[in-house]
Design a protein around this motif. Structure first.
Motif, PDB file in Angstrom:
ATOM      1  N   TYR A 151       0.979  -1.378   0.054  1.00 19.19           N
ATOM      2  CA  TYR A 151      -0.180   0.114   0.138  1.00 19.19           C
ATOM      3  C   TYR A 151       0.967   1.268   0.179  1.00 19.19           C
ATOM      4  N   GLY A 152       0.426   2.163  -0.801  1.00 18.96           N
ATOM      5  CA  GLY A 152       0.934   3.675  -0.448  1.00 18.96           C
ATOM      6  C   GLY A 152       0.731   4.180   0.750  1.00 18.96           C
ATOM      7  N   HIS A 153       1.604   4.970   1.357  1.00 17.61           N
ATOM      8  CA  HIS A 153       1.469   5.628   2.610  1.00 17.61           C
ATOM      9  C   HIS A 153       0.330   5.964   3.014  1.00 17.61           C
ATOM     10  N   ASN A 154      -0.470   6.948   2.156  1.00 18.78           N
ATOM     11  CA  ASN A 154      -1.708   7.523   2.384  1.00 18.78           C
ATOM     12  C   ASN A 154      -2.928   6.454   2.483  1.00 18.78           C
ATOM     13  N   LYS A 155      -2.644   5.394   1.826  1.00 18.79           N
ATOM     14  CA  LYS A 155      -3.824   4.638   1.996  1.00 18.79           C
ATOM     15  C   LYS A 155      -3.882   3.956   3.307  1.00 18.79           C
ATOM     16  N   LEU A 156      -3.024   3.622   4.084  1.00 23.11           N
ATOM     17  CA  LEU A 156      -3.137   3.065   5.417  1.00 23.11           C
ATOM     18  C   LEU A 156      -3.602   4.197   6.342  1.00 23.11           C
ATOM     19  N   MET A 157      -3.121   5.413   6.337  1.00 18.81           N
ATOM     20  CA  MET A 157      -3.362   6.364   7.405  1.00 18.81           C
ATOM     21  C   MET A 157      -5.033   6.440   7.626  1.00 18.81           C
ATOM     22  N   ASN A 158      -5.264   6.450   9.046  1.00 20.37           N
ATOM     23  CA  ASN A 158      -6.664   6.414   9.381  1.00 20.37           C
ATOM     24  C   ASN A 158      -7.496   5.261   8.855  1.00 20.37           C
ATOM     25  N   VAL A 159      -6.776   4.135   8.340  1.00 16.07           N
ATOM     26  CA  VAL A 159      -7.640   2.844   8.077  1.00 16.07           C
ATOM     27  C   VAL A 159      -7.781   2.195   9.378  1.00 16.07           C
ATOM     28  N   ASP A 160      -8.650   1.243   9.560  1.00 16.09           N
ATOM     29  CA  ASP A 160      -8.907   0.313  10.508  1.00 16.09           C
ATOM     30  C   ASP A 160      -7.992  -0.733  10.468  1.00 16.09           C
ATOM     31  N   TYR A 161      -7.151  -0.897  11.475  1.00 13.53           N
ATOM     32  CA  TYR A 161      -6.001  -1.990  11.126  1.00 13.53           C
ATOM     33  C   TYR A 161      -6.614  -3.493  11.091  1.00 13.53           C
ATOM     34  N   LYS A 162      -7.904  -3.586  11.653  1.00  9.40           N
ATOM     35  CA  LYS A 162      -8.475  -4.976  11.560  1.00  9.40           C
ATOM     36  C   LYS A 162      -8.499  -5.287   9.910  1.00  9.40           C
ATOM     37  N   THR A 163      -8.807  -4.319   9.229  1.00 12.05           N
ATOM     38  CA  THR A 163      -9.219  -4.565   7.601  1.00 12.05           C
ATOM     39  C   THR A 163      -8.290  -5.222   6.991  1.00 12.05           C
ATOM     40  N   ILE A 164      -6.737  -5.198   7.390  1.00 13.26           N
ATOM     41  CA  ILE A 164      -5.853  -5.752   6.679  1.00 13.26           C
ATOM     42  C   ILE A 164      -5.440  -7.200   7.616  1.00 13.26           C
ATOM     43  N   LEU A 165      -6.113  -7.373   8.453  1.00 16.83           N
ATOM     44  CA  LEU A 165      -6.072  -8.621   9.127  1.00 16.83           C
ATOM     45  C   LEU A 165      -6.662  -9.885   8.808  1.00 16.83           C
ATOM     46  N   ILE A 166      -6.008 -11.150   8.619  1.00 11.76           N
ATOM     47  CA  ILE A 166      -6.987 -12.022   8.319  1.00 11.76           C
ATOM     48  C   ILE A 166      -7.558 -12.854   9.566  1.00 11.76           C
ATOM     49  N   ASP A 167      -6.847 -12.845  10.766  1.00 12.83           N
ATOM     50  CA  ASP A 167      -7.322 -13.328  11.995  1.00 12.83           C
ATOM     51  C   ASP A 167      -7.747 -12.154  12.865  1.00 12.83           C
ATOM     52  N   LYS A 168      -8.898 -11.632  12.575  1.00 16.93           N
ATOM     53  CA  LYS A 168      -9.240 -10.438  13.162  1.00 16.93           C
ATOM     54  C   LYS A 168      -9.679 -10.593  14.562  1.00 16.93           C
ATOM     55  N   ASN A 169     -10.278 -11.824  14.765  1.00 17.23           N
ATOM     56  CA  ASN A 169     -10.737 -12.146  16.172  1.00 17.23           C
ATOM     57  C   ASN A 169      -9.577 -12.263  17.084  1.00 17.23           C
ATOM     58  N   VAL A 170      -8.030 -12.705  16.929  1.00 15.57           N
ATOM     59  CA  VAL A 170      -7.276 -12.570  17.561  1.00 15.57           C
ATOM     60  C   VAL A 170      -6.923 -11.297  18.094  1.00 15.57           C
ATOM     61  N   TYR A 171      -6.706 -10.346  17.150  1.00 19.78           N
ATOM     62  CA  TYR A 171      -6.649  -9.007  17.598  1.00 19.78           C
ATOM     63  C   TYR A 171      -7.650  -8.278  18.230  1.00 19.78           C
ATOM     64  N   MET A 172      -9.114  -8.560  18.094  1.00 22.96           N
ATOM     65  CA  MET A 172     -10.017  -8.139  18.981  1.00 22.96           C
ATOM     66  C   MET A 172      -9.718  -8.476  20.384  1.00 22.96           C
ATOM     67  N   ASN A 173      -9.212  -9.766  20.605  1.00 26.34           N
ATOM     68  CA  ASN A 173      -8.905 -10.196  22.054  1.00 26.34           C
ATOM     69  C   ASN A 173      -8.084  -9.576  22.656  1.00 26.34           C
ATOM     70  N   VAL A 174      -6.898  -9.155  21.791  1.00 24.17           N
ATOM     71  CA  VAL A 174      -5.619  -8.406  22.128  1.00 24.17           C
ATOM     72  C   VAL A 174      -6.260  -7.005  22.911  1.00 24.17           C
ATOM     73  N   LEU A 175      -7.108  -6.198  22.156  1.00 27.05           N
ATOM     74  CA  LEU A 175      -7.391  -4.883  22.291  1.00 27.05           C
ATOM     75  C   LEU A 175      -8.418  -4.994  23.353  1.00 27.05           C
ATOM     76  N   LYS A 176      -9.246  -6.242  23.543  1.00 29.56           N
ATOM     77  CA  LYS A 176     -10.220  -6.303  24.780  1.00 29.56           C
ATOM     78  C   LYS A 176      -9.544  -6.565  26.157  1.00 29.56           C
ATOM     79  N   ASN A 177      -8.348  -7.282  26.030  1.00 30.77           N
ATOM     80  CA  ASN A 177      -7.681  -7.673  27.147  1.00 30.77           C
ATOM     81  C   ASN A 177      -6.523  -6.859  27.844  1.00 30.77           C
TER      82      ASN A 177
END
Length: 603
Positions: free
Chosen positions: A315-341
């Motif tokens: 991605y170009g730099h501007n394409k990722l700024m302010n983007v929800d990081y979870k959209t570029i993740l495959i295992d979103k649930n793992v990251y959601m648990n990280v944030l929750k805990n």
């Protein structure tokens, strides 16, 4: 022309001096083999063997220039393993003895019975093709090992911590040669800043047969400092005892230098706020240009990324700024648990996260997620540092898949020798996994058992055909020979350090043990029999009784179930038999999937 997929993969050298017989046989064999090399005498036949890659030799005995026996002896000097079949119009014991001395595999009396010939060729072809496939798999595994050795810092040590092996990357980063390191303890590299408690915890962990991970600061031979992320794994033998330790490291010296530098400067009371802000800006610039990282808000919105991270993700730099990081993740649930805990304790989360690049490729990143606090010690952002481990993850999966293919193929070979269909090992594999899950084993253990169970009868490759495929009841002597297949299978597999093959060794050795101690080969009883052996015993007997074998017809379902009830606590583990009956409908469903509708279980 006879169509045979296995024979079409091998080459044949055919030597016969009588033209009429030679022409007739070539016409029969034409297009059956990958390649046929034909000669009218032993001397020319030997030259053809030297010039070409020959898998099987079929030769007459009496021929001009050099007879078939002499040619076979010369071939044996070149290749001690190539199968040789000799034919002769003379059914004389002297010829047979000479043929045996020459190392031939089979002796046929002329005129050759084509059916007998192809039966022999089929059996030889199966072994030859299997050996070629195993060789390819081993070559592939060796290439993987070479790649790992070239891309990581690797060492091995004995039980006392003395170094037994280092790769070139270890020599390069430490400044020591192999000769200077072998036999020395790892503390030859220890930096004085490392606390003794770290190594006490390390040894306590690995001696408990657990993996240890951590960051270690070392000192090279020239006194320079280097820092590594280290993973130390104990290697176990077939009895579950530690035989050595292997360490794999990643160099994170630059990243740690950045971190230590900023901490040192921020702690310095002599710097003004403006100087500190300037320094932080410079630090962030350094991170952006030389490190895989991004920064997010607590709800996952990207606020800053490094150039390397953007480039890796496509991605170009501007394409990722302010983007929800979870959209570029495959295992979103793992990251959601990280944030929750996440809490205010300041702990760093470490683990592997699967990312999806702009062109939909899967990228494995080993992540260290560090909380950023404000002056009130509240978490305001998260800093994500990454190490790209995609290549290593892919290689590991390919190695495991290759092992599974080898195990499945070898299991099918064992069953084919005893004239049983490949579906037997597939059904036993499915029953074994199902019972393992119901018995409380983890998904990983159950899957390992499923992949290993096809090897339960691999030892049968060492049992003579006359016993293995005898249509009637075996004599006491024959049965004793048959029983050795359990030990033969174990001996084939016991020395492997690979988890799947270690599981296969257990299954091969213990699937004929009985709960009451009257089984073989060791007469184990109760829970001294490994759970893998107890599960496979039920799966194997259930499937064997329910299908035709060379020595019996298939049993009716009611008769099988009656036997299982009778043998509860005798042949079989009573708890596993209870699980079997509690889930009988699902087990029969598995059976139908492989047998099709209308099998003998249909009432």
């Amino acid at each position: 022309m006879i169509q045979n997929d296995l024979l079409s993969q091998i080459t044949l050298l055919y030597v016969e001096d009588e033209k009429a017989i030679r022409d007739e046989m070539v016409e029969i064999l034409d297009d059956t083999f990958k390649k046929i090399y034909v000669s009218s005498d032993g001397l020319k036949g030997l030259e053809l063997f030297k010039e070409h890659s020959i898998d099987v030799v079929l030769t007459d005995i009496r021929m001009p220039n050099m007879d078939g026996i002499e040619m076979s002896k010369e071939i044996r000097k070149i290749d001690s393993d190539v199968p040789i079949i000799v034919s002769s119009a003379f059914n004389d014991s002297n010829y047979l003895i000479e043929a045996i001395k020459a190392g031939v595999h089979n002796y046929l009396v002329k005129p050759i019975n084509i059916k007998d010939l192809f039966k022999i060729l089929d059996r030889l072809a199966k072994n030859i093709v299997s050996q070629k496939e195993l060789f390819k798999s081993n070559q592939l595994l060796n290439q993987y090992r070479i790649i790992v050795d070239e891309t990581s810092i690797v060492s091995k040590s004995d039980l006392k911590g003395n170094i037994t092996f280092v790769n070139s990357a270890f020599e390069k980063i430490s400044g020591y040669t192999k000769d200077e390191l072998i036999g020395k303890p790892h503390n030859i590299l220890r930096h004085p800043d490392m606390e003794a408690s770290t190594f006490e915890e390390l040894w306590k962990t690995i001696r408990q047969k657990k993996e240890w991970r951590g960051v270690v600061k070392n000192r090279a031979k020239d006194g320079t400092v280097y820092i590594v992320e280290s993973t130390i794994v104990p290697i176990l033998d077939e009895n579950g005892e530690i035989v050595e330790y292997i360490s794999i490291r990643n160099d994170i010296t630059k990243k740690e230098e950045y971190r230590e530098l900023i901490e040192s400067n921020l702690r310095s009371s002599s710097n003004s706020l403006k100087e500190k802000i300037t320094f932080i800006d410079e630090y962030e610039k350094a991170l952006k240009s030389g490190t895989l990282f991004c920064r997010t808000t607590l709800d996952g919105k990207i606020t800053t990324t490094s150039e390397l991270f953007c480039k890796l993700m496509g991605y170009g730099h501007n394409k990722l700024m302010n983007v929800d990081y979870k959209t570029i993740l495959i295992d979103k649930n793992v990251y959601m648990n990280v944030l929750k805990n996440y809490s205010g304790d300041g702990k760093v989360w470490q683990g592997v996260l699967l990312h999806k690049s702009a062109d939909n490729k899967t990228i494995y990143l080993e992540a260290s997620i560090i909380p950023i606090f404000n002056h009130s010690y509240e978490i305001v952002e998260l800093l994500h540092f990454f190490v790209d481990v995609t290549e290593m993850e892919v290689l590991n999966k390919e190695i495991v898949n290759t092992q599974r293919e080898v195990i499945s193929t070898m299991g099918a070979i064992g069953e084919t020798r005893s004239k049983e269909t490949g579906l037997h090992v597939k059904r036993v594999a499915e029953y074994s996994k199902f019972l393992a899950i119901k018995a409380g084993l983890s998904e990983e253990e159950a899957e390992n058992l499923k992949m290993a169970s096809p090897m339960h009868d691999i030892g049968k490759v060492g049992i003579p055909d006359s016993i293995l495929n005898k249509p009637g009841k075996l004599t006491d002597e024959e049965f004793e020979i048959m029983k050795t297949h359990a030990t033969l299978g174990y001996e084939m597999l016991k020395n492997s350090s690979q988890p799947l093959l270690k599981t296969s060794a257990i299954v091969a050795n213990e699937h004929h043990e009985k709960y009451n101690g009257r089984g073989y080969p060791r007469g184990l009883a109760g829970e001294d029999i490994h759970i893998y052996g107890r599960i496979t015993a039920i799966a194997d007997v259930f499937d064997a009784l329910g299908h035709d074998r060379v020595y019996k017809k298939a049993w009716e379902l009611d008769d099988i179930l009656e036997l299982f009830k009778k043998e509860r606590g005798h042949h079989f583990d009573p708890r596993l038999i209870d699980i079997f009956f509690d889930n009988l409908d699902e087990i029969l469903s598995i059976k139908k999937i492989f047998d099709g509708e209308g099998d003998f279980f249909e009432h």
